[in-house]
Motif scaffolding. Structure first.
Motif, PDB file in Angstrom:
ATOM      1  N   LEU A 114       0.828  -1.203   0.000  1.00 25.26           N
ATOM      2  CA  LEU A 114       0.000   0.000   0.000  1.00 25.26           C
ATOM      3  C   LEU A 114       0.863   1.254   0.000  1.00 25.26           C
ATOM      4  O   LEU A 114       0.588   2.203  -0.755  1.00 25.26           O
ATOM      5  CB  LEU A 114      -0.927   0.001   1.214  1.00 25.26           C
ATOM      6  N   VAL A 117       2.240   1.906  -3.545  1.00 27.30           N
ATOM      7  CA  VAL A 117       1.252   2.436  -4.490  1.00 27.30           C
ATOM      8  C   VAL A 117       0.868   3.865  -4.123  1.00 27.30           C
ATOM      9  O   VAL A 117       0.724   4.731  -4.995  1.00 27.30           O
ATOM     10  CB  VAL A 117       0.013   1.516  -4.535  1.00 27.30           C
ATOM     11  N   GLN A 118       0.711   4.146  -2.840  1.00 27.72           N
ATOM     12  CA  GLN A 118       0.391   5.504  -2.411  1.00 27.72           C
ATOM     13  C   GLN A 118       1.474   6.502  -2.804  1.00 27.72           C
ATOM     14  O   GLN A 118       1.186   7.660  -3.120  1.00 27.72           O
ATOM     15  CB  GLN A 118       0.180   5.554  -0.899  1.00 27.72           C
ATOM     16  N   CYS A 149      -7.185   7.418  -9.195  1.00 29.07           N
ATOM     17  CA  CYS A 149      -7.621   6.416  -8.216  1.00 29.07           C
ATOM     18  C   CYS A 149      -7.785   5.031  -8.840  1.00 29.07           C
ATOM     19  O   CYS A 149      -7.328   4.032  -8.268  1.00 29.07           O
ATOM     20  CB  CYS A 149      -8.908   6.865  -7.529  1.00 29.07           C
ATOM     21  N   LYS A 152      -4.337   3.415  -9.685  1.00 26.37           N
ATOM     22  CA  LYS A 152      -3.609   2.943  -8.505  1.00 26.37           C
ATOM     23  C   LYS A 152      -4.296   1.730  -7.876  1.00 26.37           C
ATOM     24  O   LYS A 152      -3.624   0.800  -7.416  1.00 26.37           O
ATOM     25  CB  LYS A 152      -3.482   4.078  -7.492  1.00 26.37           C
ATOM     26  N   VAL A 153      -5.623   1.744  -7.875  1.00 22.65           N
ATOM     27  CA  VAL A 153      -6.350   0.580  -7.381  1.00 22.65           C
ATOM     28  C   VAL A 153      -6.061  -0.638  -8.255  1.00 22.65           C
ATOM     29  O   VAL A 153      -5.896  -1.758  -7.753  1.00 22.65           O
ATOM     30  CB  VAL A 153      -7.860   0.875  -7.329  1.00 22.65           C
ATOM     31  N   LEU A 156      -2.629  -1.991  -7.246  1.00 24.42           N
ATOM     32  CA  LEU A 156      -2.662  -2.663  -5.943  1.00 24.42           C
ATOM     33  C   LEU A 156      -3.461  -3.962  -6.025  1.00 24.42           C
ATOM     34  O   LEU A 156      -3.107  -4.956  -5.387  1.00 24.42           O
ATOM     35  CB  LEU A 156      -3.263  -1.727  -4.894  1.00 24.42           C
ATOM     36  N   GLU A 202      -7.180   3.717   1.048  1.00 20.88           N
ATOM     37  CA  GLU A 202      -7.123   4.856   0.128  1.00 20.88           C
ATOM     38  C   GLU A 202      -5.759   4.858  -0.550  1.00 20.88           C
ATOM     39  O   GLU A 202      -4.717   4.870   0.117  1.00 20.88           O
ATOM     40  CB  GLU A 202      -7.338   6.172   0.881  1.00 20.88           C
ATOM     41  N   THR A 203      -5.754   4.828  -1.886  1.00 20.86           N
ATOM     42  CA  THR A 203      -4.497   4.684  -2.625  1.00 20.86           C
ATOM     43  C   THR A 203      -3.973   5.983  -3.216  1.00 20.86           C
ATOM     44  O   THR A 203      -2.845   6.016  -3.701  1.00 20.86           O
ATOM     45  CB  THR A 203      -4.675   3.682  -3.785  1.00 20.86           C
TER      46      THR A 203
END
Length: 343
Positions: A114, A117-118, A149, A152-153, A156, A202-203
């Motif tokens: 996480l 990716v964040q 969003c 990135k989701v 992940l 939250e990414t």
């Protein structure tokens, strides 16, 4: 597609550092390096990604749009077809392995992936791609070093899938996130889904911990979407022709079936059942044949051509059923015209 070895090196070095993303393009691969901070340590990841693989996804815009968006009232959004695409599995699997082996628990491997990716830059599609809507495949996000969003989701999701993490997609109005189930999470807010507690991830940017929901989405409706890696097949068209039929003799028939695999994986073990039925009371089977089809690769469109013999009478119908061990069954029905053979 020709496969190329994807080299990955993972380092964790004591000290602090802001995130940084660098890309060097060589003749046939991108040399990508990304550094970020996790738990007061500097993490650096280096990987080589072939330009062939990157171009495959970058040039797949029409296919992606077909997968991802509604097509009239026929198809729901097929998120996992691009999030779990088959061709980037070696890269995602190697990267996920590095996260897993550098973590001391399931919860830490989730947090480590996480944080990575964040730390990738958040970028609106209009700014990064000059388009109102541009959905990146995970490979594109790794090379570009940025995304919104859903991008990135998607990345992940690809990593969690290879890490055997228990997770779901959370689809909100104009937003997307991930829900994760894991022992040791102490957050107060969660989503109950199929008897388990899933905590919001939250990414979009750094600093968000498991279970923390941005204020803009705290009261928003969340649709839980379970992981589904089943190949999504379409029967896009059927054409049938026969020679003039005799009442007592079988006619030569030709059948063409247009198929497409929207992904996310190759569909194997496909079987097509072809039935020709004389409508009546009771219905009478004029033909009932099974045909084994070769594997349908992710993204492939193919026309199957089948020759068969059948009686063709008035009030006949063609019925098709496509089945396989890892796909949802598809069916198709078509009324047949009747042409009597000359004496």
């Amino acid at each position: 597609m020709r496969k190329r070895l994807h080299l990955i090196m993972f380092l964790v070095i004591a000290g602090l550092a802001a995130s940084a993303h660098t890309v060097v393009e060589w003749d046939d691969y991108f040399e990508v390096e990304h550094a970020w901070e996790y738990n007061k340590k500097k993490c650096t990841i280096s990987l080589n990604i072939s330009t062939e693989l990157y171009d495959y996804y970058r040039n797949d815009r029409e296919h992606l749009a077909y997968r991802y968006r509604f097509q009239g009232d026929e198809l729901p959004p097929n998120y996992f077809s691009f999030m779990l695409s088959e061709h980037d599995r070696p890269v995602m699997r190697a990267l996920a392995t590095e996260f897993s082996k550098n973590a001391t628990s399931d919860l830490e491997k989730i947090n480590l992936a996480l944080s990575f990716v964040q730390s990738l830059s958040y970028a609106h599609d209009t700014d990064s791609k000059g388009a109102d809507e541009y959905v990146r495949y995970p490979i594109e996000t790794l090379v570009d070093g940025c995304g919104d969003c859903e991008d990135k989701v998607a990345l992940l999701t690809a990593l969690f899938y290879e890490m055997d993490v228990d997770f779901i997609l959370l689809v909100l109005p104009e937003h997307m996130a991930i829900g994760v189930h894991c022992d040791g999470i102490e957050a107060e807010r969660y989503l109950q889904f199929r008897g388990k507690r899933y905590y919001y991830l939250e990414t979009t940017m750094t600093g968000w911990l498991i279970g923390q929901i941005p204020e803009d989405y705290a009261e928003a409706r969340m649709e839980a979407v379970p992981v589904d890696d089943t190949p999504n097949l379409l029967m896009k068209g059927v054409r049938f022709e026969s020679k003039p039929a005799s009442t007592f003799h079988k006619a030569d028939c030709e059948l063409e079936v247009d198929l497409q695999n929207l992904g996310p994986r190759c569909a194997r073990g496909l079987m097509l059942r072809v039935r020709i039925i004389e409508k009546g009371r009771p219905n009478y089977l004029l033909a009932d044949e099974y045909y084994s089809l070769s594997p349908l690769q992710e993204g492939e469109q193919r026309t199957e051509r089948i020759a068969l013999k059948s009686l063709i009478k008035e009030r006949c119908a063609l019925e098709l059923e496509l089945t396989g061990p890892e796909v949802a069954p598809l069916s198709y029905s078509l009324g047949l015209s009747y042409r009597r053979a000359s004496n």
